[in-house]
Design a protein around this motif. Structure first.
Motif, mmCIF file in Angstrom:
data_model
loop_
_atom_site.group_PDB
_atom_site.id
_atom_site.type_symbol
_atom_site.label_atom_id
_atom_site.label_comp_id
_atom_site.label_asym_id
_atom_site.label_seq_id
_atom_site.Cartn_x
_atom_site.Cartn_y
_atom_site.Cartn_z
ATOM 1 N N PHE A 51 29.397 -2.479 -1.590
ATOM 2 C CA PHE A 51 28.539 -2.121 -2.711
ATOM 3 C C PHE A 51 28.263 -3.336 -3.597
ATOM 4 O O PHE A 51 27.135 -3.554 -4.034
ATOM 5 N N GLU A 52 29.308 -4.140 -3.849
ATOM 6 C CA GLU A 52 29.170 -5.331 -4.693
ATOM 7 C C GLU A 52 28.149 -6.304 -4.112
ATOM 8 O O GLU A 52 27.380 -6.921 -4.841
ATOM 9 N N GLU A 53 28.138 -6.441 -2.800
ATOM 10 C CA GLU A 53 27.205 -7.360 -2.151
ATOM 11 C C GLU A 53 25.761 -6.911 -2.321
ATOM 12 O O GLU A 53 24.847 -7.733 -2.294
ATOM 13 N N GLU A 54 25.553 -5.617 -2.516
ATOM 14 C CA GLU A 54 24.209 -5.096 -2.721
ATOM 15 C C GLU A 54 23.720 -5.316 -4.156
ATOM 16 O O GLU A 54 22.519 -5.254 -4.407
ATOM 17 N N GLN A 55 24.649 -5.563 -5.074
ATOM 18 C CA GLN A 55 24.293 -5.748 -6.479
ATOM 19 C C GLN A 55 23.884 -7.202 -6.727
ATOM 20 O O GLN A 55 24.460 -8.125 -6.150
ATOM 21 N N ALA A 56 22.936 -7.394 -7.615
ATOM 22 C CA ALA A 56 22.457 -8.746 -7.926
ATOM 23 C C ALA A 56 23.469 -9.521 -8.755
ATOM 24 O O ALA A 56 23.635 -10.724 -8.582
ATOM 25 N N GLU A 57 24.171 -8.849 -9.654
ATOM 26 C CA GLU A 57 25.091 -9.518 -10.557
ATOM 27 C C GLU A 57 26.515 -9.070 -10.263
ATOM 28 O O GLU A 57 26.801 -7.892 -10.144
ATOM 29 N N SER A 58 27.427 -10.015 -10.113
ATOM 30 C CA SER A 58 28.837 -9.657 -9.954
ATOM 31 C C SER A 58 29.636 -10.342 -11.055
ATOM 32 O O SER A 58 29.250 -11.394 -11.564
ATOM 33 N N LEU A 59 30.744 -9.745 -11.424
ATOM 34 C CA LEU A 59 31.585 -10.276 -12.477
ATOM 35 C C LEU A 59 32.714 -11.105 -11.882
ATOM 36 O O LEU A 59 33.233 -10.797 -10.820
ATOM 37 N N GLU A 60 33.095 -12.145 -12.597
ATOM 38 C CA GLU A 60 34.207 -12.980 -12.188
ATOM 39 C C GLU A 60 35.436 -12.566 -12.977
ATOM 40 O O GLU A 60 35.384 -12.461 -14.202
ATOM 41 N N PHE A 61 36.557 -12.278 -12.294
ATOM 42 C CA PHE A 61 37.789 -11.895 -12.965
ATOM 43 C C PHE A 61 38.310 -13.075 -13.759
ATOM 44 O O PHE A 61 38.465 -14.169 -13.229
ATOM 45 N N VAL A 62 38.556 -12.868 -15.060
ATOM 46 C CA VAL A 62 39.022 -13.926 -15.939
ATOM 47 C C VAL A 62 40.518 -13.779 -16.217
ATOM 48 O O VAL A 62 41.262 -14.748 -16.202
ATOM 49 N N GLY A 63 40.987 -12.566 -16.469
ATOM 50 C CA GLY A 63 42.401 -12.374 -16.745
ATOM 51 C C GLY A 63 42.650 -11.028 -17.398
ATOM 52 O O GLY A 63 41.754 -10.216 -17.565
ATOM 53 N N VAL A 64 43.896 -10.814 -17.788
ATOM 54 C CA VAL A 64 44.315 -9.584 -18.443
ATOM 55 C C VAL A 64 44.902 -9.973 -19.794
ATOM 56 O O VAL A 64 45.667 -10.936 -19.905
ATOM 57 N N GLN A 65 44.562 -9.219 -20.826
ATOM 58 C CA GLN A 65 45.054 -9.508 -22.172
ATOM 59 C C GLN A 65 45.678 -8.246 -22.745
ATOM 60 O O GLN A 65 45.100 -7.167 -22.660
ATOM 61 N N ARG A 66 46.859 -8.355 -23.348
ATOM 62 C CA ARG A 66 47.503 -7.231 -24.023
ATOM 63 C C ARG A 66 47.124 -7.301 -25.498
ATOM 64 O O ARG A 66 47.227 -8.344 -26.117
ATOM 65 N N ILE A 67 46.672 -6.165 -26.043
ATOM 66 C CA ILE A 67 46.239 -6.110 -27.432
ATOM 67 C C ILE A 67 47.038 -5.045 -28.169
ATOM 68 O O ILE A 67 47.227 -3.945 -27.670
ATOM 69 N N SER A 68 47.486 -5.363 -29.363
ATOM 70 C CA SER A 68 48.210 -4.423 -30.207
ATOM 71 C C SER A 68 47.251 -3.832 -31.221
ATOM 72 O O SER A 68 46.474 -4.557 -31.847
ATOM 73 N N VAL A 69 47.275 -2.501 -31.351
ATOM 74 C CA VAL A 69 46.385 -1.812 -32.281
ATOM 75 C C VAL A 69 47.222 -0.951 -33.208
ATOM 76 O O VAL A 69 48.076 -0.174 -32.749
ATOM 77 N N GLU A 70 47.035 -1.076 -34.487
ATOM 78 C CA GLU A 70 47.733 -0.274 -35.490
ATOM 79 C C GLU A 70 47.108 1.104 -35.549
ATOM 80 O O GLU A 70 45.912 1.241 -35.802
#
Length: 71
Positions: A51-70
């Motif tokens: 499916f990804e190959e059929e799409q014009a735009e693909s995303l590049e994996f950058v990383g994972v970030q942990r976020i703290s929310v009050e």
């Protein structure tokens, strides 16, 4: 051509194993055993890559970030 993907594996409250591939949007599956999970995630990856190959735009994996929310 061979590609490698990182797979995140978790277990839910009912005991099912859940696998997801962060670099492929919407690529996840679940199974009762790890052997079955590995077979299913390979199939899911193949479908997502197709499916990804059929799409014009693909995303590049950058990383994972942990976020703290009050709350």
């Amino acid at each position: 051509m061979s590609r490698q993907f990182n797979v995140i594996i978790e277990r839910d409250r009912e005991g099912y194993f859940v696998a997801s591939v962060p670099s492929l949007r919407g690529c996840h599956t679940q199974a009762k055993s790890l052997d079955e999970l590995m077979e299913r995630i390979r199939e899911a990856i193949e479908l997502c890559v197709e499916f990804e190959e059929e799409q014009a735009e693909s995303l590049e994996f950058v990383g994972v970030q942990r976020i703290s929310v009050e709350l």
